[in-house]
Each structure stands twice: as structure tokens, then as C-alpha cells.
Design an enzyme around this catalytic site. Structure first.
Site, PDB file in Angstrom:
ATOM      1  N   LYS A  23       0.820  -1.215   0.000  1.00  0.00           N
ATOM      2  CA  LYS A  23       0.000   0.000   0.000  1.00  0.00           C
ATOM      3  C   LYS A  23       0.853   1.264   0.000  1.00  0.00           C
ATOM      4  O   LYS A  23       0.430   2.281  -0.545  1.00  0.00           O
ATOM      5  CB  LYS A  23      -0.994  -0.015   1.147  1.00  0.00           C
ATOM      6  CG  LYS A  23      -0.420   0.285   2.510  1.00  0.00           C
ATOM      7  CD  LYS A  23      -1.537   0.283   3.542  1.00  0.00           C
ATOM      8  CE  LYS A  23      -1.038  -0.078   4.929  1.00  0.00           C
ATOM      9  NZ  LYS A  23       0.007   0.743   5.496  1.00  0.00           N
TER      10      LYS A  23
ATOM     11  N   ARG B 239      -4.561   3.891  12.108  1.00  0.00           N
ATOM     12  CA  ARG B 239      -4.170   2.485  12.239  1.00  0.00           C
ATOM     13  C   ARG B 239      -4.940   1.813  13.352  1.00  0.00           C
ATOM     14  O   ARG B 239      -4.844   0.597  13.531  1.00  0.00           O
ATOM     15  CB  ARG B 239      -2.656   2.414  12.372  1.00  0.00           C
ATOM     16  CG  ARG B 239      -2.077   2.036  13.688  1.00  0.00           C
ATOM     17  CD  ARG B 239      -0.586   1.966  13.586  1.00  0.00           C
ATOM     18  NE  ARG B 239      -0.134   0.584  13.650  1.00  0.00           N
ATOM     19  CZ  ARG B 239       1.067   0.187  13.299  1.00  0.00           C
ATOM     20  NH1 ARG B 239       1.938   1.044  12.825  1.00  0.00           N
ATOM     21  NH2 ARG B 239       1.408  -1.064  13.396  1.00  0.00           N
TER      22      ARG B 239
ATOM     23  N   ARG C 261      11.377 -13.737   0.594  1.00  0.00           N
ATOM     24  CA  ARG C 261      12.104 -12.501   0.309  1.00  0.00           C
ATOM     25  C   ARG C 261      13.585 -12.684   0.652  1.00  0.00           C
ATOM     26  O   ARG C 261      13.942 -13.292   1.658  1.00  0.00           O
ATOM     27  CB  ARG C 261      11.522 -11.356   1.161  1.00  0.00           C
ATOM     28  CG  ARG C 261      12.224 -10.034   0.952  1.00  0.00           C
ATOM     29  CD  ARG C 261      11.340  -8.880   1.340  1.00  0.00           C
ATOM     30  NE  ARG C 261      10.891  -8.959   2.735  1.00  0.00           N
ATOM     31  CZ  ARG C 261       9.771  -8.392   3.179  1.00  0.00           C
ATOM     32  NH1 ARG C 261       9.014  -7.698   2.367  1.00  0.00           N
ATOM     33  NH2 ARG C 261       9.421  -8.510   4.453  1.00  0.00           N
TER      34      ARG C 261
ATOM     35  N   ARG D 236      16.380 -12.300   6.048  1.00  0.00           N
ATOM     36  CA  ARG D 236      16.353 -11.567   7.311  1.00  0.00           C
ATOM     37  C   ARG D 236      15.664 -12.377   8.403  1.00  0.00           C
ATOM     38  O   ARG D 236      14.703 -13.093   8.132  1.00  0.00           O
ATOM     39  CB  ARG D 236      15.628 -10.225   7.145  1.00  0.00           C
ATOM     40  CG  ARG D 236      16.457  -9.211   6.403  1.00  0.00           C
ATOM     41  CD  ARG D 236      15.836  -7.835   6.524  1.00  0.00           C
ATOM     42  NE  ARG D 236      14.496  -7.821   5.920  1.00  0.00           N
ATOM     43  CZ  ARG D 236      14.059  -6.846   5.110  1.00  0.00           C
ATOM     44  NH1 ARG D 236      14.853  -5.838   4.809  1.00  0.00           N
ATOM     45  NH2 ARG D 236      12.850  -6.879   4.630  1.00  0.00           N
TER      46      ARG D 236
ATOM     47  N   ARG E 117       3.526 -11.123  13.789  1.00  0.00           N
ATOM     48  CA  ARG E 117       3.225  -9.740  13.370  1.00  0.00           C
ATOM     49  C   ARG E 117       1.774  -9.606  12.914  1.00  0.00           C
ATOM     50  O   ARG E 117       1.099  -8.634  13.220  1.00  0.00           O
ATOM     51  CB  ARG E 117       4.139  -9.313  12.211  1.00  0.00           C
ATOM     52  CG  ARG E 117       5.526  -8.861  12.618  1.00  0.00           C
ATOM     53  CD  ARG E 117       6.151  -7.968  11.544  1.00  0.00           C
ATOM     54  NE  ARG E 117       6.336  -8.623  10.251  1.00  0.00           N
ATOM     55  CZ  ARG E 117       7.359  -9.411   9.942  1.00  0.00           C
ATOM     56  NH1 ARG E 117       8.289  -9.659  10.838  1.00  0.00           N
ATOM     57  NH2 ARG E 117       7.445  -9.948   8.744  1.00  0.00           N
TER      58      ARG E 117
END
Ligand SMILES: [Zn+2]
Length: 218
Positions: free
Chosen positions: A15, A88, A127, A162, A173
């Protein structure tokens, strides 16, 4: 400023990228909460120092502080605004509604970019990032693999995975994110300005859909 548009979506939905492109295209002021917070921290104002301590401890900045920083930024804005990362929480959404109505301003479009969690997880888990910090190129094992396995196309340095890009870290998360996001989403869902966008396509595909939404509204 007459209207404030809102962009919703989970971390990794893209986004931020979409919001930036859209703001440019429709001459809106792009307001990213991340940027606003970092700016406050770098200016070392009283609020900035408090924000710095909270962020350094890995916590979320409280609603009143975020609202205050965001509203201060809206003063004197002549163009419409596109929020990215704000509101948020439900409390922030309610504060924004009150702020807008008290000034005769309107809530614009609320664009919610939805990506299935399995797809988000794949984006994160597959990733790979360049280990050379001055390069920082980002790859995805399926969607954007490096030409040579394990090496950066741009600088040749080894790629790394990572530690916060694991499935476990991702799920933790998402759990935190959903706890505040679901009530926020429910708050906006009933609004005539709310648009749910399928964010599982490529960034270009998603951009095309979002542009149409803004064109229809303009
Ligand atoms: Zn590199």
C-alpha cells in the site's frame, strides 16, 4: 484541503508504494505515518524524543500522540491528502472523523488493499535482500529471483534471509496487526466511500484498479 483519503492494508500489501504513485498522479499530499514519526524523531522536539523512546523499545506510539502529529501536519494544506498508515486504530479513525467534521472537511475514499495471508506469508518468507547495506536490493525467490542463485544482480554480494522474514515472525506480526486492524476495517466497511481492492496481483495490476477507483470518484 477538502478531503482526506485513507489507504488500508496489512504490512507487505504494497500500500505504501501504491499510495505514493497515486498521490503523484492525482496531485494529493502523501502523508505516511512512518515518515511523520521519523521526522518528529529527527527534529528532537519534546514529542519527537518521546516517540523515539517508544519506538526504540519496539512499542507502538499511542493514539493521541499520532493524532496530534498528523493533525499538526494538516494545518494549511491546500491539496487533498492521501493517508498511508493512518488511521491504524479504531480510536485514530474516530479522532480523524471528528477532526474532519469539526473543520467542514470530508473523508475521501477509503481504499482497503486485501491480500490473502498465505500470499503475504510467501512474500515475506521468500524474500531475500542484498547483504550489502549500501545496495539493499530486494528479491523474491519466485516472483523476482536473482539471475545467479544467492547473489545480487546489481552488486554481486550474497543475498540474505532476514531473521524477521521467517514464517513464525510473520504470523506473530499478523496477529498483532489483526487485533487492531479488524475493528478499524469494520468501522469503515459500512461507509459509502469504502472500496475493497484485491491486492494479490502484481503492483501494476493493483495500481490500475486503484487508479480507476480514484478516476470514478474525481
Ligand atoms: Zn546488491
Amino acid at each position: 484541503m477538502k478531503r482526506a483519503h485513507v489507504f488500508l492494508g496489512p504490512p507487505g500489501s504494497g500500500k505504501g508504494t501504491q499510495a505514493k504513485l497515486l498521490a503523484e498522479r492525482f496531485a494529493l499530499t502523501h502523508m505516511s505515518t512512518g515518515d511523520i514519526l521519523r521526522d518528529a524523531v529527527s527534529k528532537e522536539t519534546e514529542i519527537g524524543l518521546r516517540v523515539k523512546a517508544v519506538m526504540a523499545a519496539g512499542n507502538l506510539v499511542d493514539d493521541d500522540t499520532v493524532n496530534g502529529l498528523v493533525f499538526a501536519r494538516l494545518q494549511g494544506k491546500t491539496t487533498d491528502v492521501l493517508f498511508d498508515g493512518y488511521p491504524r486504530t479504531l480510536q485514530q479513525a474516530e479522532a480523524l472523523a471528528e477532526f474532519l467534521s469539526s473543520r467542514g472537511l470530508e473523508l475521501g475514499l477509503v481504499v482497503d488493499i486485501e491480500v490473502p495471508e498465505a500470499a503475504l506469508e510467501s512474500r515475506v518468507v521468500k524474500r531475500r535482500v542484498c547483504s550489502e547495506s549500501s545496495c539493499g536490493a530486494i528479491y523474491h525467490l519466485d516472483r523476482k529471483p536473482p539471475k545467479t542463485t544467492g547473489l545480487c544482480d546489481l552488486c554481486g554480494s550474497p543475498l540474505k534471509h532476514r531473521s524477521d522474514d521467517t514464517a513464525e515472525a510473520f504470523r506473530s506480526r499478523m496477529e498483532t496487526f489483526n487485533a487492531t486492524f479488524k475493528p478499524l476495517q469494520a468501522y469503515y466497511e459500512g461507509s459509502p466511500n469504502y472500496r475493497l481492492v484485491d491486492g494479490s496481483g502484481t503492483p501494476d495490476e493493483v495500481y490500475e484498479v486503484v487508479v480507476k477507483i480514484f478516476e470514478e470518484r474525481a
